[in-house]
Design an enzyme around this catalytic site. Structure first.
Site, mmCIF file in Angstrom:
data_model
loop_
_atom_site.group_PDB
_atom_site.id
_atom_site.type_symbol
_atom_site.label_atom_id
_atom_site.label_comp_id
_atom_site.label_asym_id
_atom_site.label_seq_id
_atom_site.Cartn_x
_atom_site.Cartn_y
_atom_site.Cartn_z
ATOM 1 N N GLY A 1 -4.613 -7.722 -5.920
ATOM 2 C CA GLY A 1 -4.561 -7.554 -7.369
ATOM 3 C C GLY A 1 -4.839 -8.888 -8.031
ATOM 4 O O GLY A 1 -4.349 -9.924 -7.570
ATOM 5 N N CYS B 1 -1.852 -13.211 -8.610
ATOM 6 C CA CYS B 1 -2.491 -12.448 -7.528
ATOM 7 C C CYS B 1 -1.425 -11.907 -6.591
ATOM 8 O O CYS B 1 -0.355 -12.488 -6.451
ATOM 9 C CB CYS B 1 -3.429 -13.334 -6.702
ATOM 10 S SG CYS B 1 -4.854 -13.944 -7.578
ATOM 11 N N ASP B 2 -1.761 -10.806 -5.939
ATOM 12 C CA ASP B 2 -0.899 -10.294 -4.882
ATOM 13 C C ASP B 2 -1.760 -9.525 -3.893
ATOM 14 O O ASP B 2 -2.685 -8.815 -4.299
ATOM 15 C CB ASP B 2 0.193 -9.371 -5.441
ATOM 16 C CG ASP B 2 1.253 -9.103 -4.388
ATOM 17 O OD1 ASP B 2 2.104 -9.988 -4.187
ATOM 18 O OD2 ASP B 2 1.199 -8.051 -3.731
ATOM 19 N N SER B 3 -1.461 -9.687 -2.598
ATOM 20 C CA SER B 3 -2.258 -9.022 -1.564
ATOM 21 C C SER B 3 -1.366 -8.213 -0.627
ATOM 22 O O SER B 3 -0.260 -8.645 -0.293
ATOM 23 C CB SER B 3 -3.021 -10.055 -0.718
ATOM 24 O OG SER B 3 -3.870 -10.841 -1.512
#
Length: 198
Positions: free
Chosen positions: A107, A70-72
């Protein structure tokens, strides 16, 4: 068929807690991927690329694993903001954000090594910030919390005091959209309840 191990390719305690809150106890394996090597200005694309890079870095270590990356980032008027580098940047960011809204992009990538399938998705949530005073901003930044978070606030912490409302998925703002995770697992022919601790 036996479910694969659920691996979280992230050092984020918030993401781990979200998974634990819905009964999934992940194996935590941070990717330590160097995010600076990715140059992308469209926030939705950026978080998907970064999430995929993180998951791909960890996936080879777990041949029978289901690896989640994940990435924010927070985008304000289309401009991407990650974690502030220091307190001064966090204060300046809050002075810009207060009384306005931002879009939080996360993501989500699942790499299923047992089926050799990779799913890549993005979730967007709009966050409306309170119009808070300089004194409040300085006190909040002094807690250190904003320095650990994309967007300079933690919805699951003190930051919840300064968010007026949210349009979209709540858990996405904390770092991982639980409804989207359920949908992605279903797409891979799993039932999320199969990953509950027994």
């Amino acid at each position: 068929m036996k479910n694969p191990q659920f691996v979280l390719a992230s050092a984020s305690p918030a993401r781990r807690r979200l998974l634990q809150s819905v009964g999934i106890e992940p194996i935590v394996s941070p990717s330590d991927f160097d995010e600076s090597q990715i140059q992308e200005t469209e926030p939705g694309q950026l978080v998907q690329i970064l999430a995929q890079c993180k998951a791909q870095t960890v996936a080879p270590q777990f041949p029978s694993g289901l690896v989640m990356g994940c990435d924010s980032v927070l985008a304000i008027d289309g401009k991407i903001h990650g974690k502030p580098v220091d307190a001064d940047e966090a204060i300046a960011r809050w002075q810009m954000m207060r009384g306005h809204f931002g879009d939080l992009y996360t993501g989500h990538v699942l790499i299923d090594n047992t089926q050799n399938i990779t799913l890549v998705k993005c979730q967007v949530t709009r966050v409306y910030f309170a119009n808070i005073s300089d004194r409040t901003i300085q006190a909040y930044v002094a807690t250190g919390e904003p320095l650990k978070c994309a967007g300079a606030f933690a919805l699951e912490g003190f930051g919840s005091l300064f968010v007026e409302k949210i349009a979209g998925c709540h858990s996405n703002v904390i770092g991982l959209s639980l409804p989207l995770l359920r949908q992605m697992l279903e797409e891979l022919n799993y039932d999320v309840t199969d990953f509950w601790k027994h």
